[in-house]
Design a protein around this motif. Structure first.
Motif, PDB file in Angstrom:
ATOM      1  N   GLU A 176       0.827  -1.205   0.000  1.00  0.00           N
ATOM      2  CA  GLU A 176       0.000   0.000   0.000  1.00  0.00           C
ATOM      3  C   GLU A 176       0.864   1.259   0.000  1.00  0.00           C
ATOM      4  O   GLU A 176       0.545   2.262  -0.644  1.00  0.00           O
ATOM      5  N   LEU A 181     -12.164  -2.296  -7.115  1.00  0.00           N
ATOM      6  CA  LEU A 181     -12.472  -3.363  -6.179  1.00  0.00           C
ATOM      7  C   LEU A 181     -13.530  -4.310  -6.742  1.00  0.00           C
ATOM      8  O   LEU A 181     -13.597  -5.476  -6.353  1.00  0.00           O
ATOM      9  N   VAL A 201     -12.106  -7.466  -8.369  1.00  0.00           N
ATOM     10  CA  VAL A 201     -11.434  -8.479  -7.545  1.00  0.00           C
ATOM     11  C   VAL A 201     -12.391  -9.618  -7.240  1.00  0.00           C
ATOM     12  O   VAL A 201     -13.544  -9.395  -6.923  1.00  0.00           O
ATOM     13  N   ILE A 235      -7.167  -2.836  -4.274  1.00  0.00           N
ATOM     14  CA  ILE A 235      -6.711  -1.832  -3.316  1.00  0.00           C
ATOM     15  C   ILE A 235      -5.540  -1.036  -3.883  1.00  0.00           C
ATOM     16  O   ILE A 235      -5.488   0.199  -3.771  1.00  0.00           O
ATOM     17  N   GLY A 268       0.457  -7.100  -3.337  1.00  0.00           N
ATOM     18  CA  GLY A 268      -0.736  -6.446  -2.817  1.00  0.00           C
ATOM     19  C   GLY A 268      -2.010  -6.862  -3.528  1.00  0.00           C
ATOM     20  O   GLY A 268      -1.982  -7.491  -4.595  1.00  0.00           O
ATOM     21  N   ASN A 269      -3.138  -6.512  -2.935  1.00  0.00           N
ATOM     22  CA  ASN A 269      -4.441  -6.736  -3.538  1.00  0.00           C
ATOM     23  C   ASN A 269      -4.617  -5.787  -4.718  1.00  0.00           C
ATOM     24  O   ASN A 269      -4.440  -4.573  -4.587  1.00  0.00           O
TER      25      ASN A 269
END
Length: 317
Positions: A5, A314, A317, A270, A266-267
């Motif tokens: 992040e 998002l 995902v 996000i 990371g995601n």
């Protein structure tokens, strides 16, 4: 803040800072000359990294043509109009208009790739559009002078002062600037759409960027043989070239490196959201440089655009 992040936020900061550097070049270097310098610097930086890590072998014939198309739409066209947007309406509005890349990419994915769009993503598109309209789609009396002026004002015959009188929002230089910004976002979305299959096939990111920027350099150099590409000759100053190269390093080399590092662990949703925070991050930079405090609508519009981008990202995902 976790490392991925933090890298994503750093990438957004790099994008904002790079656009501030570019705004300083208005009136000092012609548009296509700036594009040549930027792409050449980017090619040298990313190409060197690719050679060091041996990434060129990951590009096959199919990936080459996909990235070539991505280069034409996402760099040759979108980068040029991006620079022109900054020259025209400044870095703050440019960053806002660039938020349209996510809605355009979503729409192209739906129309071309048959991807589905969720209700949350549709709401995100509406929020992005509403945020942009809130920040720049209002009468000029609600816009502060620093919103349209470059970070370093340059007095030229074509410079149009921002009027404080009531009037329609899309007059003077704002209308063409918005058109350039929309073109930038659409070109970037097409470039992303074309690059996606190549990257999914395992192309090394720095090699992909080196190929895209290298092809753009060839095109921009070829344009110098035409009356449109030559333009007027300007004396080359070391400081001007240095600022253009610094912008390329901060915005492309360093910013992309941070983004790639963030995406590694990371995601995706996000990371995409955090890396799109440029419209908010750039506001204090513009404030500090121009001395003009951004309006409440500017802050609210930027936050709304980022929230909409979050829903779009998002939702994938």
């Amino acid at each position: 803040m976790p490392a991925p992040e933090a890298f994503a936020v750093t990438a957004a900061c790099c994008s904002a800072l790079s656009s501030m550097f570019l705004s300083e070049l208005k009136g000092r270097v012609p548009l296509l000359q700036l594009a040549r310098w930027q792409m050449l610097a980017t090619f040298v930086m990313t190409g060197s990294v690719s050679l060091a890590i041996g990434g060129w072998h990951t590009i096959g014939p199919r990936e080459f043509w996909l990235l070539a198309g991505s280069s034409f739409a996402g760099i040759s066209i979108a980068s040029t109009t991006y620079f022109a947007t900054i020259y025209s309406v400044g870095p703050r509005i440019t960053a806002l208009l660039f938020s349209l890349t996510s809605p355009f990419a979503l729409a192209l994915g739906y129309l071309v790739l048959g991807e589905t769009i969720s209700h949350w993503q549709a709401l995100g598109v509406a929020m992005v559009l509403a945020g942009i309209m809130l920040a720049i789609g209002m009468p000029r009396r609600f816009l502060k002078r620093g919103d349209l002026a470059p970070a370093m004002p340059v007095v030229t015959p074509s410079t149009v002062p921002v009027s404080t009188a009531p009037g329609p929002p899309l007059t003077g230089r704002l209308g063409p600037g918005i058109l350039l910004g929309v073109t930038t976002a659409f070109g970037q979305a097409i470039g992303t759409l074309l690059a996606r299959p190549a990257m999914a096939a395992g192309v090394e990111p720095f090699s992909a960027m080196a190929l895209r920027s290298g092809l753009a350099v060839i095109l921009f150099i070829a344009l110098t043989a035409t009356p449109f590409g030559r333009g007027k000759r300007e004396a080359v100053q070391v400081g001007t070239v240095g600022l253009a190269v610094l912008s390329a390093f901060v915005g492309t080399s360093l910013g992309m490196s941070c983004l790639m590092a963030a995406l590694r662990t990371g995601n995706v949703g996000i990371i995409s959201t955090l890396s799109s925070m440029t419209p908010v991050i750039i506001l204090p930079m513009v404030w500090l440089r121009s001395g003009q405090r951004p309006t409440t609508a500017a802050w609210a519009g930027a936050l709304l655009a980022i929230a909409g981008t979050a829903l779009i990202s998002l939702g994938r995902v």
